[in-house]
Design a protein around this motif. Structure first.
Motif, short mmCIF file in Angstrom:
data_model
loop_
_atom_site.label_atom_id
_atom_site.label_comp_id
_atom_site.label_asym_id
_atom_site.label_seq_id
_atom_site.Cartn_x
_atom_site.Cartn_y
_atom_site.Cartn_z
N ASN A 195 16.61 14.26 67.26
CA ASN A 195 17.75 15.14 67.02
C ASN A 195 17.66 16.38 67.90
O ASN A 195 18.68 16.86 68.42
N PRO A 199 18.61 14.24 72.29
CA PRO A 199 19.84 14.06 71.51
C PRO A 199 20.75 12.94 71.99
O PRO A 199 21.61 12.48 71.24
N ARG A 245 24.31 14.84 61.68
CA ARG A 245 23.54 15.07 62.91
C ARG A 245 22.92 13.77 63.41
O ARG A 245 22.87 13.53 64.61
#
Length: 530
Positions: A195, A199, A245
């Motif tokens: 994350n 990403p 996310r």
């Protein structure tokens, strides 16, 4: 090659959709809009073709690197790495457990030096790489990141996927190492690390492919794949991650089988189901969290050693179903893969199959042309009903959201469902009710030989020598400290990825890092299914 889930009528009409209360606006919508039945992008292939990604890996890193450059030169848009069995289950090439298996079903990777050789001359920040690796996915991702750093690539811009779907290993494939709970912890550590640090990287490809190869039906492939997906989502939420996310980086991996219309319906159904599950069950707010993005591979289990040229036709039909179903990337099998790893000629023919579909058939010009078809929409609805029935049975096994699939796997229930489907299909083949051209009908008395890919037996010896030489060159103090840190993070609950990254940079091998975690977590022992 299971029998189709449905028993189609001769003719379908509007009444078949009315019987299911079909609502085009609710159940279809438009491409790029919820529930994404018609595709996840408004323009689909008119805006961008699917990624043509050919799965390859053989012998050692140099041999595989040559094949990757061959595929790139012939128009492949992304790489897909196959690893040998020792790498997949955390053994180095010189381990007695690896004897005779080094480089046989994929490339042998023991250290960061092997990974550098594997991608020599290939810009990692400009190519998308998929790695079919599960139990040791955290280590192989760390090796990839380590090589990217050494070549000056921006890790935050790396694109690709590690398969990392350990649940389907317990169900259908078998390359697991650790107990289920510890394996799930490693996966959520990767989610959390990526994350922030990588990403653009997809840290999991939730895979129905191998369950279909083991004999599941289309409905089982949908249900068990999405149930595994829900389990990973819940595990990430339980670990404190924000669903909006990590969920946009989830991806899936499906099989493209022989029943053309059923496969098209399967892909459409899976997209619609996942959109509802993510929005309605998990409360995701980001529309990208609702999208089911998937890679497809044509069905290896349908390839026959008899009359192998027939496999070109099978693969073309299967590939077309994936395209008509809206896949984001596609691998087409070589026609000789029932006999050995594909030759260059077979790999080229497989790639040309995709290119002909893309460039000559015209199917990429219209988005979801089967929308509204009485038959295809009925199949889509039927598959959704069957999948939802499986969800209900799985949920009933545990009151905890997402816990039912873990319980079902531990009990061997999912495995038994697939085994039963595979047995029923094999009975149909044996009786002649299910036709396999060239096997139980339209056979030949003699089969002409075809050239097959052979792995040089000397490659195993050379790979063993490499890993042993590496151990003599590295700094033993630096190496030991890094291995100790892996054990410390495993015991303490700290995120494992920074420790694994440090270990690969310290020239720790895949087997040494996997063993360090074995010493803390132990090993999984399979439940016996009777």
């Amino acid at each position: 090659m299971p029998k189709p889930d449905s028993n189609p009528k001769y003719v379908y009409s509007a009444s078949d959709l009315e019987a299911n209360a079909f609502d085009a606006e609710r159940d279809l919508g438009y491409p790029g809009e919820f529930p994404f039945t018609r595709g996840i992008q408004p323009t689909m292939y008119r805006g961008r073709l699917w990624t043509m990604r050919q799965y390859a890996g053989m012998g050692d890193a140099e041999e595989s690197n040559r094949r990757y450059k061959f595929l790139l030169a012939n128009g492949t848009a992304g790489l897909s790495v196959a690893f040998d069995l020792p790498t997949q289950i955390g053994y180095d090439s010189d381990d007695p457990m690896a004897l005779g298996e080094v480089g046989k079903v994929g490339v042998a990777i023991d250290s960061i030096e092997d990974m550098e050789r594997l991608f020599e001359g290939i810009p990692l920040d400009k190519i998308s790489t998929s790695m079919t690796i599960n139990a040791t996915a955290s280590i192989l991702l760390a090796l990839y990141v380590g090589v990217a750093r050494r070549t000056g690539a921006d890790v935050k811009k790396l694109s690709g996927t590690v398969q990392n779907d350990i649940l389907k290993e317990y169900i259908a494939r078998g390359t697991y190492i650790y107990p289920i709970g510890d394996a799930m912890r490693i996966i959520t550590d990767m989610f959390a690390w990526a994350n922030d640090e990588a990403p653009e990287w997809n840290t999991i490809s939730i895979s129905g492919y191998h369950m279909r190869e083991a004999g599941s039906t289309a409905a089982q492939e949908i249900a068990f794949t999405l149930a595994n997906g829900m389990t990973y989502v819940q595990a990430a939420i339980d670990a404190g991650l924000d669903i909006d996310r990590f969920a946009p980086r989830l991806s899936f991996f499906f099989n493209a089988h022989n029943n053309f219309f059923e496969e098209v319906a399967k892909f459409r159904c899976a997209r619609r189901l996942w959109a509802h599950l993510m929005r309605d069950r998990f409360g995701a707010k980001n529309p990208r969290s609702w999208m089911l993005r998937f890679h497809t591979q044509t069905a290896g289990s349908t390839l026959t050693a008899q009359q192998p040229e027939n496999n070109i036709v099978r693969t073309a039909i299967q590939a077309l179903s994936a395209v008509m179903g809206g896949t984001q990337s596609l691998h087409t099998n070589g026609f000789d893969e029932a006999l050995a790893l594909p030759t260059e000629e077979a790999a080229r023919t497989a790639l040309r199959t995709q290119q002909i579909i893309a460039s000559e058939s015209g199917v990429a010009q219209t988005i979801d042309p089967f929308a509204g078809s009485y038959y295809v929409e009925s199949l889509t609805n039927d598959l959704e009903k069957q999948a939802r029935a499986y969800f209900e049975r799985i949920d009933a096994m545990s009151p905890k959201n997402g816990g039912g699939m873990l319980r079902a796997i531990e009990r061997g229930w999912v495995q038994q469902e697939i085994q039963t489907a595979a047995y029923e299909y094999q009975r149909a083949v044996d009786s002649g009710d299910a036709v396999v051209v060239g096997v139980n009908r339209f056979t030949r008395e003699e089969e002409p030989g075809i050239p097959i890919q052979r792995i040089d037996e000397n490659l195993e010896r050379q790979q063993v020598e490499r890993v042993r030489a590496l151990r003599t060159r590295r700094d033993p103090n630096c190496w030991q400290a890094a291995i100790d840190r892996v054990k410390e993070h495993a015991r303490s609950g700290q995120n494992l990825m920074p420790a694994i990254l440090e270990a690969v940079e310290s020239y720790a091998t895949v087997g040494e890092i996997a063993t360090a975690m074995r010493e803390v977590f132990g090993e999984y022992r399979e439940s016996v299914v009777i």
